[in-house]
Scaffold this active site. Structure first.
Site, short mmCIF file in Angstrom:
data_model
loop_
_atom_site.label_atom_id
_atom_site.label_comp_id
_atom_site.label_asym_id
_atom_site.label_seq_id
_atom_site.Cartn_x
_atom_site.Cartn_y
_atom_site.Cartn_z
N ARG A 154 0.83 -1.20 0.00
CA ARG A 154 0.00 0.00 0.00
C ARG A 154 0.87 1.26 0.00
O ARG A 154 2.03 1.23 0.42
CB ARG A 154 -0.91 0.03 1.23
CG ARG A 154 -1.82 -1.19 1.37
CD ARG A 154 -2.61 -1.10 2.67
NE ARG A 154 -3.46 -2.28 2.88
CZ ARG A 154 -3.05 -3.38 3.52
NH1 ARG A 154 -1.81 -3.44 4.01
NH2 ARG A 154 -3.87 -4.40 3.67
N LYS A 182 -1.42 -0.45 8.08
CA LYS A 182 -2.84 -0.74 8.26
C LYS A 182 -3.08 -1.92 9.18
O LYS A 182 -3.98 -1.88 10.03
CB LYS A 182 -3.51 -0.99 6.91
CG LYS A 182 -5.00 -1.26 7.00
CD LYS A 182 -5.63 -1.43 5.63
CE LYS A 182 -7.13 -1.68 5.75
NZ LYS A 182 -7.78 -1.83 4.43
N HIS A 259 -3.61 2.25 -6.01
CA HIS A 259 -3.83 1.04 -5.21
C HIS A 259 -4.01 -0.20 -6.09
O HIS A 259 -3.76 -1.32 -5.63
CB HIS A 259 -5.06 1.23 -4.32
CG HIS A 259 -5.25 0.13 -3.31
ND1 HIS A 259 -4.45 0.01 -2.19
CD2 HIS A 259 -6.12 -0.91 -3.26
CE1 HIS A 259 -4.84 -1.04 -1.48
NE2 HIS A 259 -5.85 -1.61 -2.11
N ARG A 262 -1.47 -2.97 -6.53
CA ARG A 262 -1.45 -4.06 -5.53
C ARG A 262 -2.17 -5.29 -6.08
O ARG A 262 -1.69 -6.42 -5.95
CB ARG A 262 -2.09 -3.55 -4.24
CG ARG A 262 -2.01 -4.48 -3.05
CD ARG A 262 -2.32 -3.67 -1.79
NE ARG A 262 -2.77 -4.46 -0.66
CZ ARG A 262 -1.97 -5.10 0.17
NH1 ARG A 262 -0.66 -5.06 -0.01
NH2 ARG A 262 -2.45 -5.79 1.19
N HIS A 282 -2.17 -10.38 4.12
CA HIS A 282 -3.54 -10.65 4.54
C HIS A 282 -3.59 -11.77 5.57
O HIS A 282 -2.85 -12.75 5.45
CB HIS A 282 -4.42 -11.03 3.34
CG HIS A 282 -4.64 -9.92 2.38
ND1 HIS A 282 -4.80 -10.11 1.02
CD2 HIS A 282 -4.75 -8.57 2.58
CE1 HIS A 282 -4.99 -8.95 0.44
NE2 HIS A 282 -4.97 -8.00 1.35
N TYR A 291 -8.25 -9.66 -4.42
CA TYR A 291 -7.23 -8.99 -5.23
C TYR A 291 -6.90 -9.79 -6.49
O TYR A 291 -6.50 -9.22 -7.50
CB TYR A 291 -5.96 -8.78 -4.39
CG TYR A 291 -6.08 -7.61 -3.45
CD1 TYR A 291 -5.55 -6.37 -3.77
CD2 TYR A 291 -6.73 -7.73 -2.23
CE1 TYR A 291 -5.66 -5.29 -2.91
CE2 TYR A 291 -6.86 -6.65 -1.36
CZ TYR A 291 -6.32 -5.45 -1.71
OH TYR A 291 -6.44 -4.37 -0.86
#
Length: 314
Positions: A154, A182, A259, A262, A282, A291
Site C-alpha cells: 500500500r 494498516k 492502489h 497491488r 492478509h 485482489y
C-alpha cells in the site's frame, strides 16, 4: 437528555441514551489491539452514529431508524454506510453483553451492497503509465510505480520504506522488511523476488532508488528536497500519468488508482506460483482472492483462459 433517561436510566440501563453507552463503549474499543488508522476510522463511524441517534434511549432504538441512517449515508458514501452498520452492530453487541439491552436492533438491518466502482489495472496499462512517468514526471514518480508493483504494498507502506529496512537473514538472503501501517503485519520480502512480466526484481527497483535525489533520511522515495512525498501526492501523480498516457476515461467504472498496482502484483505473482497472501500481508485467504479477481478485465481485453493439461511422463 430527557427526564426518563435521568430517572429510570439510573436503575435500568436500557433507558439511558446511546451517547451514555458510547462513553463506556469507546474505552472497550480502545483497549483492543487495533492499529491507530483503524481506530481512527472506527471513531469516525461512532461520531456518525452519535450525530443521528446519540440522544435516543438505547432500549428504544428500532431497526428502521438504523436502516434510515445507513440509507442516508449510502447515498453519498456506500462503503462508509457498510462500515457504519458494522460499527453499530458491534456497539450494540457490547451493550447486550453488558446488560444494557436484551437484543441488538442493528442485526435486523441488511448490509448495503457496495457496487464495484473501480476497474482493475492491466499489465499493458501499467507499462504505458510507467514509461510515460519515466519520460515526463519527476524521477521519484516512476520509481514509485515500480516499487508499488514489485512489492505489492500500500502507499502508506511504500512512503516509509528505507534503505536500512534491507538486511540479511540466516539463509544468507537479503530481505526488504515492512511493518504494514494498516494491519501491523510484519513482512520480509526477498530482494531477489522478480516479476517476470516486467523484468524487474525488488533488488533492482531498490537500487534504482539510490542517488537520484538527496539521501534525506534514507527513504527509498524522495523528492529533490530529500523528503518523501505525501500519500496524496503519490496518488495524484499516478492519476496524472494515467490520464496523460491513456487518456481520460468516461465509463461506468472509475479508472484504476495507484492502489490497483497491488491487485496487479497479486495477479502477476500468482502466475509465478508466489504465495500472494504472505506478500500482501492478509490474515485470510478470502481477502487475497478479492485482489486476484480481475473484475472482468481479461474478458474486456478479449483474452482466453487456457486450460492447461497435466504434463505427461517421458
Amino acid at each position: 437528555m430527557d427526564l426518563i433517561s435521568l430517572t429510570l436510566g439510573r436503575v435500568m440501563p436500557r433507558h439511558r441514551t446511546l451517547r451514555e453507552w458510547v462513553e463506556i463503549y469507546l474505552p472497550l474499543l480502545e483497549a483492543r489491539q487495533i492499529t491507530p488508522k483503524t481506530l481512527g476510522n472506527r471513531h469516525a463511524h461512532v461520531r456518525r452514529i452519535l450525530a443521528a441517534l446519540g440522544d435516543r434511549r438505547i432500549g428504544t432504538i428500532r431497526p428502521h431508524e438504523i436502516n434510515a441512517l445507513i440509507v442516508q449515508v449510502g447515498k453519498a458514501h456506500p462503503v462508509a454506510a457498510k462500515r457504519t452498520l458494522i460499527e453499530i452492530r458491534a456497539m450494540l453487541d457490547e451493550a447486550v453483553s453488558n446488560g444494557w439491552i436484551q437484543t441488538n436492533a442493528a442485526k435486523a438491518v441488511r448490509l448495503p451492497r457496495v457496487p464495484v466502482q473501480r476497474r482493475r489495472l492491466s499489465l499493458q496499462e501499467w507499462k504505458a503509465i510507467y514509461e510515460h512517468a519515466k519520460a515526463h514526471r519527476p524521477p521519484w514518480v516512476h520509481r514509485l510505480f515500480a516499487l508499488a508493483l514489485v512489492t505489492g504494498q500500500r502507499r502508506s507502506d511504500l512512503v516509509k520504506m528505507r534503505f536500512e529496512d534491507v538486511w540479511a537473514h540466516g539463509d544468507g538472503r537479503d530481505y526488504l522488511h515492512i511493518i504494514q501501517a494498516k494491519t501491523g503485519a510484519r513482512l520480509a520480502i526477498p530482494m531477489d523476488l522478480r516479476m517476470e512480466s516486467v523484468g524487474l526484481s525488488v533488488q533492482e527497483v531498490v537500487e534504482a532508488c539510490r542517488g537520484y535525489a538527496k539521501l534525506g533520511d534514507g527513504y527509498l522515495l524522495r523528492k529533490t528536497t530529500g523528503k518523501p512525498p505525501c500519500p496524496e501526492s503519490m496518488s495524484w501523480r499516478f492519476e496524472q500519468s494515467r490520464e496523460e498516457a491513456l487518456g481520460v476515461e468516461t465509463g461506468e467504472h472509475r479508472p484504476p488508482s495507484l492502489h490497483e498496482c497491488r491487485s496487479l502484483a497479486a495477479r502477476e505473482y500468482r502466475k509465478q506460483g508466489i504465495n500472494t497472501q504472505d506478500l500482501l500481508g492478509h490474515s485470510k485467504q478470502a481477502m487475497t482472492e478479492l485482489y486476484h479477481d480481475d473484475r472482468g478485465l481479461d474478458a474486456r481485453e478479449g483474452k482466453w483462459r487456457v486450460v492447461a493439461l497435466p504434463s505427461l511422463p517421458l
